[in-house]
Write a protein that holds these residues in place. Structure first.
Motif, mmCIF file in Angstrom:
data_model
loop_
_atom_site.group_PDB
_atom_site.id
_atom_site.type_symbol
_atom_site.label_atom_id
_atom_site.label_comp_id
_atom_site.label_asym_id
_atom_site.label_seq_id
_atom_site.Cartn_x
_atom_site.Cartn_y
_atom_site.Cartn_z
ATOM 1 N N ALA A 213 0.860 -1.106 0.261
ATOM 2 C CA ALA A 213 0.026 0.175 0.073
ATOM 3 C C ALA A 213 1.004 1.131 0.044
ATOM 4 C CB ALA A 213 -0.844 0.054 1.123
ATOM 5 N N GLU A 214 1.873 1.169 0.826
ATOM 6 C CA GLU A 214 2.871 2.444 0.945
ATOM 7 C C GLU A 214 3.810 2.357 -0.442
ATOM 8 O OE1 GLU A 214 6.808 3.754 3.213
ATOM 9 O OE2 GLU A 214 5.096 3.067 4.454
ATOM 10 N N ASP A 215 4.060 1.207 -0.916
ATOM 11 C CA ASP A 215 5.140 1.130 -2.007
ATOM 12 C C ASP A 215 4.509 1.525 -3.321
ATOM 13 O OD1 ASP A 215 6.886 0.092 -0.179
ATOM 14 O OD2 ASP A 215 6.402 -2.183 -0.685
ATOM 15 N N CYS A 216 3.270 1.271 -3.479
ATOM 16 C CA CYS A 216 2.590 1.625 -4.821
ATOM 17 C C CYS A 216 2.456 3.291 -4.771
ATOM 18 C CB CYS A 216 1.024 0.888 -4.737
ATOM 19 S SG CYS A 216 1.218 -0.712 -5.231
ATOM 20 N N GLY A 217 2.078 3.777 -3.753
ATOM 21 C CA GLY A 217 1.918 5.056 -3.355
ATOM 22 C C GLY A 217 3.433 5.595 -3.588
ATOM 23 N N THR A 218 4.389 5.200 -3.253
ATOM 24 C CA THR A 218 5.547 5.913 -3.361
ATOM 25 C C THR A 218 6.107 5.688 -4.839
ATOM 26 O OG1 THR A 218 6.448 5.042 -1.167
ATOM 27 C CG2 THR A 218 8.055 5.553 -2.856
ATOM 28 N N ALA A 219 5.729 4.833 -5.416
ATOM 29 C CA ALA A 219 5.975 4.586 -7.032
ATOM 30 C C ALA A 219 5.354 5.526 -7.709
ATOM 31 C CB ALA A 219 5.706 2.995 -7.393
ATOM 32 N N ARG A 220 4.064 5.721 -7.555
ATOM 33 C CA ARG A 220 3.206 6.849 -8.086
ATOM 34 C C ARG A 220 4.007 8.335 -8.028
ATOM 35 N NH1 ARG A 220 -2.577 9.602 -6.759
ATOM 36 N NH2 ARG A 220 -1.169 10.029 -5.023
ATOM 37 N N GLU A 221 4.143 8.783 -6.750
ATOM 38 C CA GLU A 221 4.730 9.887 -6.684
ATOM 39 C C GLU A 221 6.085 10.258 -7.412
ATOM 40 O OE1 GLU A 221 2.391 9.171 -5.001
ATOM 41 O OE2 GLU A 221 1.501 10.713 -3.816
ATOM 42 N N ILE A 222 7.035 9.098 -7.266
ATOM 43 C CA ILE A 222 8.243 9.082 -8.009
ATOM 44 C C ILE A 222 7.951 9.243 -9.585
ATOM 45 C CG2 ILE A 222 10.302 7.559 -8.538
ATOM 46 C CD1 ILE A 222 10.282 6.667 -5.694
ATOM 47 N N ALA A 223 6.908 8.278 -10.045
ATOM 48 C CA ALA A 223 6.708 8.414 -11.477
ATOM 49 C C ALA A 223 6.244 9.845 -11.990
ATOM 50 C CB ALA A 223 5.711 7.335 -11.689
ATOM 51 N N VAL A 224 5.445 10.474 -11.254
ATOM 52 C CA VAL A 224 5.102 11.714 -11.616
ATOM 53 C C VAL A 224 6.195 12.750 -11.635
ATOM 54 C CG1 VAL A 224 3.494 13.822 -10.841
ATOM 55 C CG2 VAL A 224 2.449 11.515 -10.778
ATOM 56 N N ALA A 225 6.928 12.792 -10.504
ATOM 57 C CA ALA A 225 8.262 13.495 -10.621
ATOM 58 C C ALA A 225 9.087 13.412 -11.456
ATOM 59 C CB ALA A 225 9.065 13.364 -9.048
ATOM 60 N N ALA A 226 9.372 12.151 -11.909
ATOM 61 C CA ALA A 226 10.231 11.740 -13.138
ATOM 62 C C ALA A 226 9.680 12.253 -14.489
ATOM 63 C CB ALA A 226 10.580 10.163 -13.174
ATOM 64 N N ALA A 227 8.323 11.990 -14.617
ATOM 65 C CA ALA A 227 7.706 12.240 -16.043
ATOM 66 C C ALA A 227 7.739 14.101 -16.188
ATOM 67 C CB ALA A 227 6.435 11.851 -15.949
ATOM 68 N N TYR A 228 7.532 14.569 -15.094
ATOM 69 C CA TYR A 228 7.403 16.127 -15.214
ATOM 70 C C TYR A 228 8.440 16.717 -15.069
ATOM 71 C CZ TYR A 228 2.430 15.195 -16.174
ATOM 72 O OH TYR A 228 1.228 14.709 -16.637
ATOM 73 N N GLY A 229 9.664 16.074 -14.512
ATOM 74 C CA GLY A 229 10.888 16.832 -14.015
ATOM 75 C C GLY A 229 10.713 17.754 -12.956
ATOM 76 N N VAL A 230 9.991 17.356 -11.989
ATOM 77 C CA VAL A 230 9.609 18.191 -10.780
ATOM 78 C C VAL A 230 9.919 17.498 -9.438
ATOM 79 C CG1 VAL A 230 7.998 19.617 -12.029
ATOM 80 C CG2 VAL A 230 7.104 17.461 -10.883
ATOM 81 N N PRO A 231 10.101 18.115 -8.425
ATOM 82 C CA PRO A 231 10.372 17.773 -7.087
ATOM 83 C C PRO A 231 9.240 17.375 -6.322
ATOM 84 C CG PRO A 231 10.612 20.052 -6.835
ATOM 85 C CD PRO A 231 10.345 19.822 -8.475
ATOM 86 N N VAL A 232 9.590 16.272 -5.519
ATOM 87 C CA VAL A 232 8.518 15.764 -4.628
ATOM 88 C C VAL A 232 9.284 15.085 -3.420
ATOM 89 C CG1 VAL A 232 8.448 13.342 -5.519
ATOM 90 C CG2 VAL A 232 6.376 14.306 -4.401
ATOM 91 N N HIS A 233 8.597 15.355 -2.278
ATOM 92 C CA HIS A 233 9.350 14.949 -0.868
ATOM 93 C C HIS A 233 8.258 13.647 -0.529
ATOM 94 C CE1 HIS A 233 11.254 14.924 2.985
ATOM 95 N NE2 HIS A 233 10.105 15.192 3.597
ATOM 96 N N ILE A 234 8.914 12.592 -0.274
ATOM 97 C CA ILE A 234 8.016 11.718 0.397
ATOM 98 C C ILE A 234 8.015 11.514 2.047
ATOM 99 C CG2 ILE A 234 7.548 9.021 -0.060
ATOM 100 C CD1 ILE A 234 7.551 10.531 -2.301
ATOM 101 N N CYS A 235 6.824 11.522 2.329
ATOM 102 C CA CYS A 235 6.700 11.559 3.858
ATOM 103 C C CYS A 235 6.844 10.199 4.513
ATOM 104 C CB CYS A 235 5.121 12.179 4.321
ATOM 105 S SG CYS A 235 4.884 13.830 3.872
ATOM 106 N N HIS A 236 7.142 10.128 5.989
ATOM 107 C CA HIS A 236 7.137 9.134 6.536
ATOM 108 C C HIS A 236 7.544 7.663 6.071
ATOM 109 C CE1 HIS A 236 2.979 8.995 5.046
ATOM 110 N NE2 HIS A 236 2.697 9.890 6.024
ATOM 111 N N VAL A 237 8.572 7.363 5.515
ATOM 112 C CA VAL A 237 8.835 6.028 4.782
ATOM 113 C C VAL A 237 9.082 5.069 5.709
ATOM 114 C CG1 VAL A 237 10.589 5.148 3.296
ATOM 115 C CG2 VAL A 237 10.116 7.419 2.892
ATOM 116 N N SER A 238 8.500 3.843 5.430
ATOM 117 C CA SER A 238 8.438 2.723 6.471
ATOM 118 C C SER A 238 8.986 1.544 5.910
ATOM 119 C CB SER A 238 7.229 2.901 7.338
ATOM 120 O OG SER A 238 6.208 2.256 6.824
ATOM 121 N N THR A 239 9.038 1.443 4.581
ATOM 122 C CA THR A 239 9.168 -0.008 4.240
ATOM 123 C C THR A 239 10.528 -0.177 3.399
ATOM 124 O OG1 THR A 239 8.274 0.295 1.873
ATOM 125 C CG2 THR A 239 6.723 -0.219 3.846
#
Length: 428
Positions: A213-239
């Motif tokens: 559940a966390e990993d799929c969300g993390t992958a989505r945010e990274i994909a958006v950041a990569a696709a548009y060349g913009v930054p993102v900060h990932i909260c409370h990483v646990s896995t």
């Protein structure tokens, strides 16, 4: 925060200043809310003296993830009590999350928090909601929120369900000078749960949330950041998998930063065998493999920062293991817990820990903090590295007591905090 015109001299401290690569014994002179001199012999006969021999002066900690519960849930915490807890933990700057009532989705609510914070014991920065009502569907007027004083954007407490909405916010944020802090969770995988899905949830016969559940969300945010060349900060990483995804993304040049929390460094889901709701938070405590992965990710720089996800709840709410809301408090214990997990074990040096708890978070948020030098804000924590103490919830300074470190023996302790040139906490 109103600045104190009184001069303060911190004398004879070990000064650890990782932003400048400095580590020496000296004095720090403070005037008009800022540092006026840092040297072996800085002095002013008119200054109030803090005798700091045997203590270590570090830049005030910067906590990127705090729930002040104000407005709407002030029985749990409010701006002033939350900052009082921050001061007791050496936290001089914090980013408060928007899942209040009403949500922080209007300029008026942003201004309410900032106005109340003027008299607080820490500098408060506001993360405004990305979407209206934190419902994850309709984008707020981000420019208006920035104009009102918001420093960041997040729907924390929930993910932004509509990926198009998330992408639009991430694309607009850089021009506004705002950080996007992402709560990564696939709600379809999460559903109703009480703890991490695995051996312990099976032993207790309770539904768990899969790491996916966390990993799929993390992958989505990274994909958006990569696709548009913009930054993102990932909260409370646990896995472990989320850490691996972030490590890979950084290697590919994706503009991603990340934080984890002290409870993921010292505790695992085995704590849930106590059936005590103070050990329930979101994301949940994970396995020993995940705990070790968080430590390694901090060591190698995959995870940039340590933040608390300070989430106060009343004792009445936390009394029922199954019905209690998720969340634990953490600002007063964050430094000591992190020191115990990382410095005492030899994983990080003290300067490296301060880099992850002050310097790097200040850089990520884009604020003036994280350094001890002439002209910088007088935000300083004095630490006793030789202290050994046991966490007593009844002696904490916020409104709530739901700490997962209760009864735990921790190493090193904040003895005093100066914020904006004012002594906001002292046990000297």
């Amino acid at each position: 925060m109103e600045q104190n015109a009184k001069k303060i001299l911190i004398r004879g401290a070990r000064i650890v200043n990782p932003a400048r690569g400095e580590d020496f014994v000296g004095n720090i002179l403070i005037a008009d809310g800022r540092i006026s001199a840092v040297s072996a012999d800085a002095f002013d006969a008119q200054a109030e003296v803090i005798e700091a021999a045997g203590l270590t002066a570090v830049p005030g900690l910067v906590d990127l993830h705090v729930h002040l519960r104000d407005p709407g849930f002030t029985d749990k915490e409010d701006v002033l009590t939350g900052c009082r807890a921050a001061a007791a933990g050496g936290v001089t700057s914090l980013l408060c999350m928007p899942n209040t009532k009403p949500a922080v989705d209007t300029p008026e609510t942003v201004r309410y928090i900032l106005d109340k914070a003027k008299d607080a014991d820490a500098h408060v920065y506001v993360a405004a909601a990305i979407t209206k009502g934190i419902a994850g569907e309709t984008l707020n007027d981000l420019a208006a929120l920035r104009e009102a004083g918001a420093a960041a954007l997040s729907d924390d407490g929930r993910p932004v369900v509509d990926t198009a909405c998330l992408a639009e916010a991430m694309r607009k944020a850089p021009a506004l000078g705002m950080l996007v802090a992402a709560h990564c969770e696939d709600l379809y995988l999460a559903k109703k749960w009480y703890l991490n899905e695995g051996e312990i949830s099976a032993q207790l016969g309770l539904p768990g949330v899969p790491a996916a559940a966390e990993d799929c969300g993390t992958a989505r945010e990274i994909a958006v950041a990569a696709a548009y060349g913009v930054p993102v900060h990932i909260c409370h990483v646990s896995t472990a998998t989320s850490a691996a995804l972030i490590r890979d993304a950084k290697a590919r040049g994706v503009q991603v930063t990340a934080e984890t929390a002290p409870h993921y460094l010292l505790l695992t889901d085995r704590a849930l065998l106590k059936k005590d709701a103070d050990y329930r938070m979101n994301p949940p405590l994970r396995t020993e493999k995940d705990r070790l992965a968080m430590i390694e990710a901090l060591r190698d720089g995959t995870i940039d920062a340590i933040a608390t996800d300070h989430a106060p709840h009343t004792p009445e709410e936390k009394a029922d293991f199954l019905k209690a809301p998720n969340g634990s408090i953490g600002m007063e214990t964050s430094f000591s817990a992190s020191y115990t997990a990382l410095v005492k074990t030899g994983v990080l040096t003290l300067p490296a820990l301060i880099e992850r708890m002050s310097v790097r978070p200040a850089q990520i948020l884009g604020i003036e903090a994280g350094v001890i030098e002439a002209g910088a804000p007088a935000d300083i924590a004095l630490i006793d590295e030789n202290a050994v103490w046991t966490v007593d919830p009844d002696k904490l300074h916020g409104k709530s007591r739901n700490t997962p470190f209760k009864g735990m023996t921790l190493h090193a302790k904040v003895r005093a905090t100066v914020c904006g040139g004012r002594i906001v906490y002292s046990e000297l």
